[in-house]
Design an enzyme around this catalytic site. Structure first.
Site, short mmCIF file in Angstrom:
data_model
loop_
_atom_site.label_atom_id
_atom_site.label_comp_id
_atom_site.label_asym_id
_atom_site.label_seq_id
_atom_site.Cartn_x
_atom_site.Cartn_y
_atom_site.Cartn_z
N SER A 160 102.01 65.75 48.06
CA SER A 160 101.63 64.52 47.38
C SER A 160 102.65 64.20 46.29
CB SER A 160 100.23 64.67 46.78
OG SER A 160 99.26 64.86 47.79
N HIS A 186 104.47 61.36 46.61
CA HIS A 186 105.40 60.44 47.26
C HIS A 186 104.71 59.16 47.71
CE1 HIS A 186 107.98 63.88 47.16
NE2 HIS A 186 107.28 64.53 48.06
N LYS A 218 109.39 65.97 57.63
CA LYS A 218 110.56 65.88 56.78
C LYS A 218 111.17 67.28 56.63
CE LYS A 218 108.64 64.14 53.08
NZ LYS A 218 107.29 64.50 53.56
N HIS A 275 111.60 65.43 45.11
CA HIS A 275 110.70 66.39 44.48
C HIS A 275 111.16 66.71 43.05
CE1 HIS A 275 110.11 67.17 48.83
NE2 HIS A 275 108.85 67.28 48.45
#
Length: 336
Positions: free
Chosen positions: A56, A58, A106, A221
């Site tokens: 989470s 993003h 990803k 991130h």
């Protein structure tokens, strides 16, 4: 408690946000709480299922892309942390409609590992699974090929949209997977930040940037970039992002692209539109046609102030699938 976030308890933020998503879009999504995943409200019927996920922070990726013409399920981990294989397996079981499931992953170590384990578990459940790995971030490309390779960033939106359209039209699992790999293989991204993100519950950003500098090549991130650049006007910053992407894809006169100008969470729409103008002017000057555009905060890094630019080499087939109807909380066009 730092005052910069609108939270109750940071440990509860993801669960509460999922509940809010379901309350805001009851016609589009359903939220399963334990294990946590999001599925299409109407279920998956007679088609290949698409499942994606990741940490989470993003948003709207990936939960905001669940719906007609895109994902059938999304699996959120904690902030900047991979979902568990148990979560992913449960989401695959919930989404699969008997024609197999495509996992869109990803390229991050935790995501790759846990989605791989989940794929093996799904096979044990007699569910056919294919995986598309998205690895578009030029900042982490190494000429020697060592290391985990390029990170997966905003090109995942194009993969999910185009594969989702193909699945909606009835394409078989192998066909949808091959299409996803083609999109991922012809997409590259570069990003920069003017301000780093701050993790919920913390008082300091992930790194500091001087007022007259930008961090070039950042990750989603909160990772630092590959270098610092002087802060300049939009035209110069956009050119520094776009030119290596154009070179990496071998784009020349006559080429056509889908361009994604993505906000990383703290960048205003005015700035993103101005950046898109500069990108279009630059590509026009190189004889490259921007056939389709997507401008906005679609793959964010919490509250990072910055942008990423993604170019996807386009052809008539990909543009037709891009234009196909989609209806999700975060992306919607065409028919209902």
């Amino acid at each position: 408690m730092p005052a910069r976030h609108i939270v109750n308890d940071p440990d509860d933020l993801v669960a509460e946000a999922l509940e809010g998503l379901a309350l805001a879009h009851p016609d589009l999504v359903r939220v399963h709480r334990d294990p946590a995943y999001v599925v299409r409200a109407g279920g998956t019927r007679g088609k290949v299922a698409l499942v994606s996920g990741g940490g989470s922070g993003h948003e709207p990726l990936h939960t905001g892309f669940v719906g007609t013409g895109m994902l059938d399920a999304a699996v959120p981990g904690a902030v900047f942390a991979s979902p568990t294989a148990h979560q992913i397996r449960a989401a695959v079981a919930a989404a699969d409609a008997g024609r197999g499931t495509l996992l869109v992953v990803k390229n991050y170590t935790g995501d790759v590992l846990n989605f791989s384990i989940a794929a093996e578990l799904a096979a044990d459940d007699a569910i056919a699974v294919e995986t598309v790995l998205v690895d578009d971030d030029l900042a982490t490309e190494r000429p020697d090929g060592d290391g985990p390779g390029r990170r997966g960033t905003a090109a995942v939106v194009a993969v999910e949209k185009i594969c989702g359209a193909a699945a909606e039209r009835g394409a078989a699992l192998a066909e949808v997977a091959a299409l996803g790999r083609r999109v991922a293989g012809t997409a590259r991204t570069m990003a920069l930040a003017l301000e780093a993100c701050t993790h919920p519950g913390r008082s300091r950003p992930s790194f500091d940037i001087a007022d007259d500098e930008v961090e070039f090549g950042v990750g989603i991130h909160g990772e630092r970039g590959i270098g610092r650049r002087p802060r300049g006007p939009a035209r110069e910053l956009v050119a520094e992002l776009a030119r290596p992407v154009v070179e990496a894809l071998g784009l020349g006169r006559g080429a056509s692209v889908i361009a994604i100008v993505n906000g990383l969470g703290g960048t205003h729409g005015l700035e993103l539109s101005a950046a898109h103008r500069e990108l279009t002017r630059l590509l026009d000057g190189l004889g490259i046609t921007v056939a389709r555009s997507l401008v906005g905060p679609y793959v964010t890094a919490l509250d990072m102030k910055g942008i990423s630019i993604t170019l996807v080499r386009a052809d008539d087939e990909l543009l037709d699938l891009w234009d196909a109807p989609v209806r999700t909380p975060a992306l919607s066009w065409g028919g209902r």
